[in-house]
Structures are given as structure tokens and as C-alpha cells.
Design an enzyme around this catalytic site. Structure first.
Site, short mmCIF file in Angstrom:
data_model
loop_
_atom_site.label_atom_id
_atom_site.label_comp_id
_atom_site.label_asym_id
_atom_site.label_seq_id
_atom_site.Cartn_x
_atom_site.Cartn_y
_atom_site.Cartn_z
N GLU A 42 72.68 26.94 29.00
CA GLU A 42 74.00 27.55 29.17
C GLU A 42 74.02 28.91 28.48
O GLU A 42 73.99 28.99 27.25
CB GLU A 42 75.08 26.64 28.59
CG GLU A 42 75.16 25.27 29.25
CD GLU A 42 76.10 24.34 28.53
OE1 GLU A 42 77.33 24.52 28.66
OE2 GLU A 42 75.61 23.43 27.82
N GLU B 15 70.74 27.80 20.74
CA GLU B 15 71.88 27.05 21.26
C GLU B 15 72.03 27.15 22.77
O GLU B 15 72.63 26.28 23.41
CB GLU B 15 73.16 27.54 20.57
CG GLU B 15 74.40 26.72 20.88
CD GLU B 15 74.33 25.30 20.34
OE1 GLU B 15 75.17 24.48 20.72
OE2 GLU B 15 73.42 25.00 19.53
#
Length: 492
Positions: free
Chosen positions: A318, A329
Site C-alpha cells: 500500500e 510500512e
């Protein structure tokens, strides 16, 4: 070895491997995150899950497109409620009733979505939130439960709340010393008692990767299921990996409070593939294959021989996620952002992981630095900064897949990410005369650095050039500038 090395510290958000059975075979499940600039069509996502035997999925919020696509799919759904809604849901039961009516009842009755859980909040007691959601989480849980009962769904849909592993700890450094944090002990007991009475599970997120990445002294092999690190001996129990030790610390905390048989779900666990030296393809494949093998074998932990449902994090990368926890992340996906495979996984029963089908891409062209460009050009650093402010440059971070590029390579990567982010618009490859469009793939012939081609979501002819910058965090901005400045200095 202190337990602090075992515990995880950050929110992170997955693909579940559950032990539930679907059509007579072992089922997998997945956290489906949607914080991305170019989401795959929901129908392709659902087919990707079905093709890989995924029969459970967790959504971090009630995304209408995702929920509609999941209708009559045979996939069970856990729907999440973001933390920013907790205050309103806690103080107003009518708000909870309205939320359930709009996001649960409607999709069950109109679209045939098999919703089984509502996840109220996400790691709301995380230490880094400084108590922001401590007082509102339990009241929100109670109001959502009341709303489900009012809607006639109290038996079909259960309430839970995903918590980070930092809600429990061990003063002895061993799993048997596990107890809940004193500052949230009362809130934890209220939630546990309520969920136990309503037959709802506790959900916890465990991240061996974070234990390793946060502590340079952490024994790397202890992070993996097949590792060769020295075991941790706790009385008559021997622990060979941090996952088992972490999970059993939780079980010890539950036992000490009279809830040793409480149903527990692992809401997130996984390994990223980029953004730092510990996040790479080899380690991610090793960890996730070990996790799959345990699920296939129905292997639990020393204190819980029967394995819990385990939600692996995550299905896809993402590119708009905050990287305050770290550049990794944005790279938790088992699949790339486009559903293509990063690495093979043996799913058992002679089946292997397969990628998404039917994905449409933009033209095979890239924006790169011109051969005539001078790295000493006063517009050079500014152009790099612009590109990495609005596009994802985390693969350039130290230790990442593209960190070995030279200064011009860094610029080409940044320019191309910006160009692809803006759907290859003509004005998206205009960096003060420093860039050109090429049909030759600039990806290095060796290594894992890859120059992307964006998926086609029908916006590549949009004229507007304004869009919101992803949240990248001040620390990462400084890191990018420092890394770039260091690289640039090599060519002065």
C-alpha cells in the site's frame, strides 16, 4: 533475554491464514488494506483471494466497493471501525445503530456479504497513542454490540477489538511472567469479561519482524519458525521462536486473570519485503512459509496446542500508508501492489500461490533522468524532493532494494514513481529539463530493484495536476534528503 525484545510496538496493517475449513480444504484468510493510490478492482481482488484458497478477509474499514464485491463470494468478512470513530460511537448509541445499519445490516441483506465480526478500533491502546482512545474503546464496543443485537445480528456477527502486543508484558523476561500493562489493566479486564460473555474473541497483533528491526541485539534466528537461535527455557517449556514466546506471554496474562480459555485470534502477523535491510524477499518468504507450514500442520504454541486463527499481514503493498513506523510500512504485501507475486509459497495439498489475473497496465514507458542532465544543476535536488514528496520512494531508503543506485539512478527512480503515480501524464515527466520518457526498462539487470509500470485505473488523461501528498513523516523526509545528499557528494 528481556521480553521487551519479543514485544511489538507499532500498528501495522494483512493476509490471514486460518485453520477453518472451506469446501473440505484448509482455508486461508487475509487483511485487505486499501491505503493505495491505484487500487486493484475489487472483483479482481476477490478472485485473487478465491484462487489462493482465502476464505476469510479483514477490512480495516467498511469500504463499499470491497464489501459489494465480497457478496456471495463464500468469503467470511471482518469489518473494521477506524479509531477516529470511537469517540462518537462511545458517547452515542444511536451513532452505533446507524453505523451497523449502514455498514453491516445493509451489506448482509442487500449484497449477501457474510460478515462474521466487527473489529472496533485498531490497536487503540498502543503506547504511542498516549491514552488517546483508552476511555472510548470499551463504551464503543458495548454500543456496537447493542446495535448488532437491535439489528437481529447478535448471534451471527461478533464484536472484537484488535490490540497490539504491547498491551501485555513480562517483568521476568519469560512468557510465564506475562501480565497486562498496569495502566490499562482495568480497561482490559472490562473488555475481556464483556467479550467472554458475548462469545466474542480477543484479537492481538504480533510482529516478530518489529522485534528484530527495533533491537540490533535481537537474535535474528529467533524471529523465524525454523531458526537456529539458542532456545529460551521457561520452566518445563522450551521456546525456539519469538512468535510462540510472545503468544504464550499473552496466554499467561489471561490465565492470571481467570480467562485462560479465552478465544484468541491473531489479527496481524507478517514480514515486509522492502524499506530496510531486514525487510527483504528472502526473509519474508522464509517467515511466511514457516507460518503457512504451521497452519497446515495445525501447530499451536506450548501453552495453546490448538492453533488460533492467524491473519497474515498483508495481501498487497500500500503506497499511501504512513511510514512513521518506518519505510517498510508500505511493503507488507505477500503480493505486489498489482497482485503479482513477490515470491512463491507452498500452500499445502500440492497448491502454490498464484498472482492476480486480468490486471490492466499503462503503456510500457518510464520517466528517467536525461543523459544530458547534470547532477550539479540547481534544480536537481528540488526535482528529487518534489518527486519523493508525492510518490513512494521508500525503496531508495538505506538497505532497501534500490539503495544501491547511483545519484542519477536515484533520480530516475524518483522521477518514474512520480510519473507512474500521475498515470503517465505528459506533464508528469517534466522536471526542469532533467527528464525524458523512455521505452527501455531502466530496472537494473541484477538485484531486486524494479522500476514500476502503474496499473491502469482510467485516469491517465486527467488534466489536473493537484493531488494530496501521502503522509511520509518528517523523519523519512530527513532520511531521504540525507541519503540523497550523501550520494550526491560522491559525484562532486
Amino acid at each position: 533475554m528481556g521480553f521487551q525484545r519479543f514485544s511489538t510496538c507499532f500498528l501495522l496493517a494483512l493476509c490471514i491464514l486460518s485453520q477453518s475449513l472451506a469446501k473440505g480444504t484448509l482455508g486461508f484468510a487475509c487483511n485487505w488494506g486499501t491505503i493505495t493510490s491505484h487500487p486493484l478492482p475489487a472483483q479482481i481482488m476477490v478472485k485473487l483471494m478465491r484462487d489462493n484458497g482465502i476464505n476469510k478477509v479483514k477490512l480495516f474499514e467498511a469500504d463499499p466497493m470491497a464489501l459489494k464485491a465480497l457478496g456471495n463470494s463464500g468469503i467470511q468478512v471482518m469489518v473494521g471501525i477506524p479509531n477516529d470513530l470511537l469517540d462518537s460511537l462511545a458517547t452515542n448509541v444511536n451513532a452505533a445503530i446507524a453505523w451497523v445499519d449502514q455498514n453491516v445490516s445493509a451489506f448482509i441483506s442487500k449484497n449477501g456479504v457474510d460478515i462474521r465480526y466487527v473489529a472496533v478500533g485498531n490497536e487503540a491502546f498502543l503506547k504511542t497513542y498516549n491514552g488517546r482512545f483508552v476511555q472510548s474503546t470499551f463504551p464503543a464496543i458495548k454500543n456496537i454490540q447493542a446495535a448488532l443485537i437491535k439489528a437481529g445480528l447478535g448471534r451471527q456477527v461478533k464484536v472484537t477489538t484488535p490490540l497490539n502486543a504491547d498491551v501485555y508484558q513480562s517483568d521476568t523476561g519469560l512468557p510465564s511472567g506475562g501480565h497486562f500493562r498496569p495502566d490499562i489493566q482495568n480497561q482490559m479486564m472490562s473488555i475481556i469479561k464483556f467479550l467472554s460473555q458475548s462469545n466474542g474473541p480477543l484479537t492481538f497483533n504480533i510482529y516478530p519482524f518489529l522485534s528484530l528491526d527495533a533491537d540490533p541485539n535481537f537474535p535474528k534466528e529467533f524471529a523465524f519458525f525454523d531458526g537456529s537461535a539458542a532456545p529460551v527455557v521457561d520452566g518445563s517449556i522450551t521456546y525456539t521462536n519469538v512468535f510462540d514466546a510472545n503468544f504464550d506471554t499473552l496466554i499467561s496474562a489471561l490465565e492470571k486473570n481467570g480467562f485462560g480459555s479465552m478465544n484468541v485470534i491473531i489479527g496481524e502477523v507478517g514480514w515486509p519485503t522492502d524499506g530496510t535491510s531486514n525487510a527483504n524477499i528472502k526473509s519474508a518468504q522464509r517467515f511466511n512459509q514457516g507460518l503457512v507450514d504451521r497452519i497446515v500442520k495445525k501447530q499451536g504454541t506450548p501453552k495453546r496446542p490448538t492453533p488460533p486463527e492467524i491473519y497474515m499481514f498483508a495481501l498487497l503493498d500500500e503506497d499511501l500508508k504512513s511510514i512513521d513506523p518506518g519505510p517498510f510500512e508500505r511493503h507488507w504485501g505477500i503480493f505486489n501492489f498489482d497482485g503479482s507475486m513477490k515470491y512463491p509459497l507452498n500452500l499445502g495439498g500440492g497448491k502454490s500461490l498464484v498472482g492476480a489475473k486480468g490486471v490492466k497496465y499503462l503503456a510500457k514507458q518510464w520517466c528517467v533522468i536525461s543523459t544530458q542532465a547534470n547532477v550539479m544543476d540547481p534544480n536537481f535536488a528540488q526535482s528529487m524532493s518534489k518527486a519523493c514528496t508525492y510518490a513512494d520512494c521508500t525503496s531508495l531508503a538505506p538497505g532497501s532494494s534500490c539503495s544501491g543506485l547511483d545519484t542519477k539512478g536515484n533520480a530516475s527512480y524518483a522521477f518514474n514513481m512520480y510519473y507512474q503515480r500521475l498515470d503517465q501524464r505528459k506533464d508528469a515527466c517534466q522536471f526542469n529539463g532533467l527528464s525524458v520518457v523512455t521505452n527501455i526498462d531502466p530496472s537494473p539487470s541484477q538485484g531486486s530493484c524494479h522500476f514500476e509500470i502503474m496499473i491502469d485505473i482510467g485516469k491517465h488523461e486527467t488534466k489536473s495536476t493537484s493531488f494530496a501528498a501521502p503522509k511520509i513523516g518528517l523523519a523519512y523526509k530527513f532520511m531521504l534528503v540525507s541519503s540523497f545528499s550523501f550520494t550526491l557528494s560522491l559525484f562532486i
